[in-house]
Design an enzyme around this catalytic site. Structure first.
Site, PDB file in Angstrom:
ATOM      1  N   ARG A 119       2.434  -7.259  -2.112  1.00 32.68           N
ATOM      2  CA  ARG A 119       2.626  -8.723  -2.373  1.00 32.68           C
ATOM      3  C   ARG A 119       3.853  -9.134  -1.894  1.00 32.68           C
ATOM      4  NH1 ARG A 119       2.350 -11.999  -7.463  1.00 32.68           N
ATOM      5  NH2 ARG A 119       1.489 -14.162  -6.923  1.00 32.68           N
ATOM      6  N   HIS A 163       5.266 -12.627  -0.138  1.00 34.89           N
ATOM      7  CA  HIS A 163       6.008 -13.709  -0.726  1.00 34.89           C
ATOM      8  C   HIS A 163       7.610 -13.975  -0.191  1.00 34.89           C
ATOM      9  CE1 HIS A 163       3.421 -14.766  -4.348  1.00 34.89           C
ATOM     10  NE2 HIS A 163       2.666 -14.340  -3.520  1.00 34.89           N
ATOM     11  N   ASP A 164       7.918 -12.641   0.654  1.00 34.76           N
ATOM     12  CA  ASP A 164       9.226 -12.856   1.122  1.00 34.76           C
ATOM     13  C   ASP A 164       8.954 -13.303   2.490  1.00 34.76           C
ATOM     14  OD1 ASP A 164      12.015 -12.240   1.913  1.00 34.76           O
ATOM     15  OD2 ASP A 164      11.235 -10.364   2.953  1.00 34.76           O
ATOM     16  N   SER A 171      14.895 -12.404   1.197  1.00 34.79           N
ATOM     17  CA  SER A 171      15.591 -13.262   0.336  1.00 34.79           C
ATOM     18  C   SER A 171      14.550 -13.291  -1.205  1.00 34.79           C
ATOM     19  CB  SER A 171      15.068 -14.866   0.851  1.00 34.79           C
ATOM     20  OG  SER A 171      13.860 -15.158   1.188  1.00 34.79           O
ATOM     21  N   ASN A 226       6.008 -16.821  -8.169  1.00 26.45           N
ATOM     22  CA  ASN A 226       6.601 -15.605  -8.673  1.00 26.45           C
ATOM     23  C   ASN A 226       7.120 -15.193  -9.785  1.00 26.45           C
ATOM     24  OD1 ASN A 226       6.870 -15.206  -5.737  1.00 26.45           O
ATOM     25  ND2 ASN A 226       8.655 -15.927  -5.517  1.00 26.45           N
ATOM     26  N   HIS A 272      -6.447  -8.425  -1.482  1.00 28.60           N
ATOM     27  CA  HIS A 272      -6.989  -8.618  -2.776  1.00 28.60           C
ATOM     28  C   HIS A 272      -7.979  -7.611  -3.071  1.00 28.60           C
ATOM     29  CE1 HIS A 272      -5.211 -13.085  -3.437  1.00 28.60           C
ATOM     30  NE2 HIS A 272      -4.468 -12.270  -3.199  1.00 28.60           N
ATOM     31  N   THR A 273      -8.139  -6.456  -2.226  1.00 35.97           N
ATOM     32  CA  THR A 273      -8.789  -5.649  -2.539  1.00 35.97           C
ATOM     33  C   THR A 273      -8.176  -4.557  -3.695  1.00 35.97           C
ATOM     34  OG1 THR A 273     -10.008  -3.495  -1.518  1.00 35.97           O
ATOM     35  CG2 THR A 273      -8.183  -4.064  -0.502  1.00 35.97           C
ATOM     36  N   ASP A 314     -10.343  -6.827  -7.145  1.00 33.80           N
ATOM     37  CA  ASP A 314     -11.649  -6.372  -6.708  1.00 33.80           C
ATOM     38  C   ASP A 314     -12.164  -5.485  -7.980  1.00 33.80           C
ATOM     39  OD1 ASP A 314     -13.382  -4.190  -5.954  1.00 33.80           O
ATOM     40  OD2 ASP A 314     -12.072  -4.075  -4.075  1.00 33.80           O
TER      41      ASP A 314
HETATM   42  C1  HEM Z   1      -4.500 -16.947   0.899  1.00 29.54           C
HETATM   43  C2  HEM Z   1      -3.542 -17.075   0.050  1.00 29.54           C
HETATM   44  C3  HEM Z   1      -3.476 -16.346  -1.250  1.00 29.54           C
HETATM   45  C4  HEM Z   1      -3.259 -16.609  -2.601  1.00 29.54           C
HETATM   46  C5  HEM Z   1      -3.576 -17.994  -3.114  1.00 29.54           C
HETATM   47  C6  HEM Z   1      -2.763 -15.615  -3.404  1.00 29.54           C
HETATM   48  C7  HEM Z   1      -2.647 -15.627  -4.690  1.00 29.54           C
HETATM   49  C8  HEM Z   1      -2.457 -14.611  -5.427  1.00 29.54           C
HETATM   50  C9  HEM Z   1      -2.464 -14.776  -6.976  1.00 29.54           C
HETATM   51  C10 HEM Z   1      -2.599 -16.089  -7.857  1.00 29.54           C
HETATM   52  C11 HEM Z   1      -2.413 -13.393  -7.521  1.00 29.54           C
HETATM   53  C12 HEM Z   1      -2.201 -13.100  -8.815  1.00 29.54           C
HETATM   54  C13 HEM Z   1      -0.734 -13.295  -9.417  1.00 29.54           C
HETATM   55  C14 HEM Z   1      -0.663 -12.973 -10.771  1.00 29.54           C
HETATM   56  O1  HEM Z   1      -1.628 -13.494 -11.510  1.00 29.54           O
HETATM   57  O2  HEM Z   1       0.394 -12.307 -11.066  1.00 29.54           O
HETATM   58  C15 HEM Z   1      -2.196 -12.399  -6.217  1.00 29.54           C
HETATM   59  C16 HEM Z   1      -2.050 -11.041  -6.317  1.00 29.54           C
HETATM   60  C17 HEM Z   1      -1.922 -10.366  -5.188  1.00 29.54           C
HETATM   61  N1  HEM Z   1      -1.856 -10.804  -3.907  1.00 29.54           N
HETATM   62 FE1  HEM Z   1      -2.435 -12.600  -3.077  1.00 29.54          FE
HETATM   63  N2  HEM Z   1      -2.638 -14.486  -2.648  1.00 29.54           N
HETATM   64  C18 HEM Z   1      -2.896 -14.963  -1.161  1.00 29.54           C
HETATM   65  C19 HEM Z   1      -2.623 -14.082  -0.224  1.00 29.54           C
HETATM   66  C20 HEM Z   1      -2.208 -12.694  -0.237  1.00 29.54           C
HETATM   67  C21 HEM Z   1      -1.674 -12.078   1.012  1.00 29.54           C
HETATM   68  C22 HEM Z   1      -1.695 -12.594   2.233  1.00 29.54           C
HETATM   69  C23 HEM Z   1      -1.255 -10.840   0.424  1.00 29.54           C
HETATM   70  C24 HEM Z   1      -0.811  -9.622   1.107  1.00 29.54           C
HETATM   71  C25 HEM Z   1      -1.017  -9.463   2.584  1.00 29.54           C
HETATM   72  C26 HEM Z   1      -1.579 -11.025  -0.811  1.00 29.54           C
HETATM   73  C27 HEM Z   1      -1.412  -9.678  -1.915  1.00 29.54           C
HETATM   74  C28 HEM Z   1      -1.669  -9.676  -3.154  1.00 29.54           C
HETATM   75  C29 HEM Z   1      -1.698  -8.763  -4.045  1.00 29.54           C
HETATM   76  C30 HEM Z   1      -1.767  -7.217  -3.339  1.00 29.54           C
HETATM   77  C31 HEM Z   1      -1.974  -9.038  -5.242  1.00 29.54           C
HETATM   78  C32 HEM Z   1      -1.882  -8.222  -6.608  1.00 29.54           C
HETATM   79  C33 HEM Z   1      -0.515  -7.929  -6.981  1.00 29.54           C
HETATM   80  C34 HEM Z   1      -0.340  -7.001  -8.166  1.00 29.54           C
HETATM   81  O3  HEM Z   1      -1.313  -6.406  -9.017  1.00 29.54           O
HETATM   82  O4  HEM Z   1       0.796  -6.999  -8.589  1.00 29.54           O
HETATM   83  N3  HEM Z   1      -2.213 -11.831  -1.059  1.00 29.54           N
HETATM   84  N4  HEM Z   1      -2.427 -13.237  -5.151  1.00 29.54           N
END
Ligand code: HEM
Ligand SMILES: *[C@@H]1O[C@H](CO)[C@@H](O)[C@H](O)[C@H]1NC(C)=O
Ligand SMILES: *[C@@H]1O[C@H](CO)[C@@H](O)[C@H](O)[C@H]1NC(C)=O
Ligand SMILES: *[C@@H]1O[C@H](CO)[C@@H](O)[C@H](O)[C@H]1NC(C)=O
Length: 325
Positions: A66, A70-71, A80, A98, A198-199, A245
């Site tokens: 992630r 975000h970078d 950054s 973040n 998000h898997t 997931d």
């Molecule tokens: C499509 C738009 C996306 C939205 C709206 C989104 C939103 C979010 C949110 C809200 C979380 C939970 C954060 C928290 O509660 O602390 C999350 C977690 C995560 N996101 Fe996304 N995300 C998106 C796309 C992506 C992309 C493109 C990736 C990477 C290629 C990604 C990878 C991840 C990962 C791996 C987590 C889990 C992180 C952890 O467990 O520390 N996401 N995302």
């Protein structure tokens, strides 16, 4: 006279060659062999640190993946997000998407200090994020790929850019997601494939509360079970975690797409990808074929890594990822 003509045409050929080489550099392509001579043991060095961190805590792989996203979405893949606040700027770490949410900075620090010992002043923090994202996916059973390198690091970070909506919120509509990804040069296919990240990993109650209490395109059993650890009113339960997931949050598989078919997407931004819209067919395709998901995910990760890199003499190679040199 004949001699002069010959020399002249040689000179022209030489000049054209030089111009072509310079043109190439101006385009500044990233290249997977970028550090082959300057830091030959870079890949195993990074992998070892990631491996150790993920062995200690499996979720760290998700957090590192992630970080790269975000970078890249905020002014390009320039490291950054890693910058702490300084007297001259407030960085991205406390931005809405973040704050108290992105993590893994200590792992990046460990990688950086190891790499600095091996090849001082050579490898950028932005490239370390790209390699780390790849290694994290691999370690959780996902696909591997050849990472393009040669990015340099920014000397500044922008809180306002990170807060501007370039990183879409979890309450996004499909249209908003499509537009935000298009603004980065990423297609609907890239959006659906990258969302497959998000898997793995977790989300906080505050990010999915509205979905589990207020939305109708959600499986009732699923909604009720999530409600048990995420109270309806904001406050003390805001930071309670749920896995994105349901079944296999520690494996990079296609279960994320299967659960969308069952209306068990955790975030609104997950379920909108399968909600009678233009991306439904992609969700169905990825839910059926690991190969289809993996090959599109890999292509989209490489594309995301190409977003506005600093190259050539732009930016710098930070010695410490947390501050400009
Ligand atoms: C499509 C738009 C996306 C939205 C709206 C989104 C939103 C979010 C949110 C809200 C979380 C939970 C954060 C928290 O509660 O602390 C999350 C977690 C995560 N996101 Fe996304 N995300 C998106 C796309 C992506 C992309 C493109 C990736 C990477 C290629 C990604 C990878 C991840 C990962 C791996 C987590 C889990 C992180 C952890 O467990 O520390 N996401 N995302
Ligand atoms: C970030 O989170 C901290 C700790 O929860 C909080 O005190 C601070 O106000 C937040 N910063 C911003 C800019 O929201
Ligand atoms: C559900 O929606 C209503 C109306 O928009 C809103 O006032 C309420 O806060 C929402 N509930 C949750 C738990 O998000
Ligand atoms: C999509 O359309 C079908 C048929 O009109 C409907 O049954 C379903 O509830 C709609 N929503 C979702 C999320 O599939």
């Amino acid at each position: 006279m004949e001699y002069y003509k010959k020399q002249m045409s040689r000179l022209i050929v030489l000049l054209i060659t030089i111009m072509m080489i310079m043109g190439d550099q101006a385009q500044a392509q990233l290249d997977s062999d970028f550090y082959r001579e300057s830091c030959p043991s870079l890949f195993p060095a990074v992998r070892r640190v990631v491996q150790r961190a993920v062995a200690r805590e499996r979720r760290m792989a998700a957090s590192l993946l992630r970080l790269f996203f975000h970078d890249c979405f905020v002014n390009g893949c320039d490291g950054s997000i890693l910058l702490d606040d300084t007297s001259s700027f407030v960085g991205e770490k406390t931005a809405g998407p973040n704050n108290n949410s992105v993590r893994g900075f200590e792992v990046i620090d460990r990688i950086k200090s190891r790499v600095e010992r091996l090849c001082p002043g050579v490898v950028s923090c932005a490239d370390i994020l790209a390699i780390t994202a790849r290694d994290s996916v691999r370690l959780l059973g996902g696909p591997g790929w050849s990472v393009k390198l040669g990015r340099r690091d920014s000397t500044t970070a922008s809180l306002s850019a990170a807060n501007s909506g370039v990183i879409p919120p979890p309450t996004s509509t499909l249209n908003n997601l499509i537009n935000r990804f298009r603004a980065q040069g990423l297609s609907q296919r890239d959006l659906v494939a990258l969302s497959g990240a998000h898997t793995i990993g977790q989300a906080k109650c505050a990010t999915f509360r509205n979905r589990i209490y207020n939305e109708s395109n959600i499986d009732l059993t699923f909604a009720l079970s999530k409600q048990s650890s995420c109270p309806a009113s904001s406050g003390s339960g805001d930071n309670n975690q749920a896995t994105l997931d349901l079944r296999s949050p520690g494996r990079f598989d296609l279960n994320y797409y299967r659960q969308l078919l069952n209306h068990r997407g955790l975030l609104t931004s997950d379920q909108v990808l399968y909600n009678n819209g233009s991306t439904d067919s992609l969700v169905v395709a990825y839910s059926r074929s690991l190969n289809a998901f993996y090959s599109d995910f890999v292509r989209a990760m490489v594309k995301m890594g190409d977003i506005s890199p600093l190259t050539g003499s732009n930016g710098q190679i930070r010695t410490n990822c947390r501050r400009p040199n």
